[in-house]
Design an enzyme around this catalytic site. Structure first.
Site, PDB file in Angstrom:
ATOM      1  N   GLU A  19       0.822  -1.213   0.000  1.00  0.00           N
ATOM      2  CA  GLU A  19       0.000   0.000   0.000  1.00  0.00           C
ATOM      3  C   GLU A  19       0.854   1.262   0.000  1.00  0.00           C
ATOM      4  O   GLU A  19       0.538   2.230  -0.680  1.00  0.00           O
ATOM      5  CB  GLU A  19      -0.977   0.014   1.171  1.00  0.00           C
ATOM      6  CG  GLU A  19      -1.896   1.216   1.086  1.00  0.00           C
ATOM      7  CD  GLU A  19      -3.287   0.975   1.635  1.00  0.00           C
ATOM      8  OE1 GLU A  19      -4.067   1.940   1.621  1.00  0.00           O
ATOM      9  OE2 GLU A  19      -3.599  -0.146   2.066  1.00  0.00           O
ATOM     10  N   GLY A  48      -6.578   5.372  -0.679  1.00  0.00           N
ATOM     11  CA  GLY A  48      -6.824   3.973  -0.993  1.00  0.00           C
ATOM     12  C   GLY A  48      -8.278   3.593  -0.819  1.00  0.00           C
ATOM     13  O   GLY A  48      -8.916   4.000   0.144  1.00  0.00           O
ATOM     14  N   HIS A  69      -0.565 -13.840  -0.491  1.00  0.00           N
ATOM     15  CA  HIS A  69       0.743 -14.191   0.071  1.00  0.00           C
ATOM     16  C   HIS A  69       1.128 -15.545  -0.520  1.00  0.00           C
ATOM     17  O   HIS A  69       0.419 -16.531  -0.339  1.00  0.00           O
ATOM     18  CB  HIS A  69       0.660 -14.251   1.592  1.00  0.00           C
ATOM     19  CG  HIS A  69       0.126 -12.995   2.186  1.00  0.00           C
ATOM     20  ND1 HIS A  69       0.875 -11.839   2.261  1.00  0.00           N
ATOM     21  CD2 HIS A  69      -1.080 -12.699   2.713  1.00  0.00           C
ATOM     22  CE1 HIS A  69       0.149 -10.889   2.816  1.00  0.00           C
ATOM     23  NE2 HIS A  69      -1.052 -11.387   3.097  1.00  0.00           N
ATOM     24  N   HIS A 117      -4.378   0.824 -14.414  1.00  0.00           N
ATOM     25  CA  HIS A 117      -5.396   1.763 -14.916  1.00  0.00           C
ATOM     26  C   HIS A 117      -5.170   3.120 -14.258  1.00  0.00           C
ATOM     27  O   HIS A 117      -5.111   3.211 -13.032  1.00  0.00           O
ATOM     28  CB  HIS A 117      -6.793   1.237 -14.559  1.00  0.00           C
ATOM     29  CG  HIS A 117      -7.893   2.229 -14.739  1.00  0.00           C
ATOM     30  ND1 HIS A 117      -8.334   2.638 -15.969  1.00  0.00           N
ATOM     31  CD2 HIS A 117      -8.624   2.921 -13.821  1.00  0.00           C
ATOM     32  CE1 HIS A 117      -9.312   3.531 -15.804  1.00  0.00           C
ATOM     33  NE2 HIS A 117      -9.500   3.721 -14.506  1.00  0.00           N
ATOM     34  N   LEU A 118      -5.015   4.158 -15.077  1.00  0.00           N
ATOM     35  CA  LEU A 118      -4.875   5.521 -14.567  1.00  0.00           C
ATOM     36  C   LEU A 118      -6.054   6.335 -15.070  1.00  0.00           C
ATOM     37  O   LEU A 118      -5.969   6.996 -16.108  1.00  0.00           O
ATOM     38  CB  LEU A 118      -3.549   6.148 -15.017  1.00  0.00           C
ATOM     39  CG  LEU A 118      -2.275   5.500 -14.478  1.00  0.00           C
ATOM     40  CD1 LEU A 118      -1.037   6.156 -15.066  1.00  0.00           C
ATOM     41  CD2 LEU A 118      -2.251   5.552 -12.959  1.00  0.00           C
ATOM     42  N   GLY A 119      -7.153   6.265 -14.357  1.00  0.00           N
ATOM     43  CA  GLY A 119      -8.365   6.976 -14.758  1.00  0.00           C
ATOM     44  C   GLY A 119      -8.462   8.337 -14.107  1.00  0.00           C
ATOM     45  O   GLY A 119      -7.625   8.735 -13.298  1.00  0.00           O
TER      46      GLY A 119
END
Length: 154
Positions: free
Chosen positions: A62, A82, A89, A106-108
């Site tokens: 994260e 987030g 794992h 994905h870059l929206g």
């Protein structure tokens, strides 16, 4: 694309006095396509059986994915938080370091999806994560609260 004008030194300064610092997470590589970080497998990051704790692996994923997302937006107009983290794992790690690499799927405009692969020192895949981020407008109230994290540490 990830903003590579931010140095690794500056990225690592953002981790002081927070969870990154407590777990020993350090950013080690930045390119337009991915962000890399490492974390020690030691007493701070192991569970009772002596192996890497799944929560520490999740925190590494994260932290790396969130920072990559933040570096991929217009930080004067937006910020990221987030929404969802899924992690598998796959292999135990007893010592050494683990290395996370966050790559955009994905870059929206309103959401981003990042895949984070975590490997051991033998380059074996130990965890596979998917992080979904919300991209939110940076209004005046949030500018005061968040601002640009890099401006606070320069």
């Amino acid at each position: 694309m990830i903003d590579t004008s931010i140095t690794l030194d500056l990225l690592n300064k953002t981790g002081k006095n927070n969870l990154s610092d407590n777990l020993g997470i350090e950013y080690v590589e930045i390119t337009e396509n991915y962000l890399g970080a490492k974390m020690p497998v030691d007493s701070r990051t192991k569970q009772q059986l002596g192996m890497l704790h799944g929560g520490a692996s999740a925190a590494l994923a994260e932290m790396t994915g969130s920072m990559a997302a933040y570096l991929s937006i217009n930080r004067e107009k937006f910020y990221c938080v987030g929404l969802d983290l899924k992690i598998n794992h796959l292999k135990a790690v007893l010592d050494g370091y683990v290395f996370a690499k966050a790559e955009a799927i994905h870059l929206g405009i309103q959401t981003q999806v990042w895949q984070i692969k975590t490997r051991n020192e033998n380059n074996e895949l130990v965890a596979l994560s998917t992080l979904t981020m919300a991209v939110l407008p940076l209004d005046e109230k949030m500018k005061v609260f968040i601002g640009n994290i890099f401006d606070r540490i320069k």
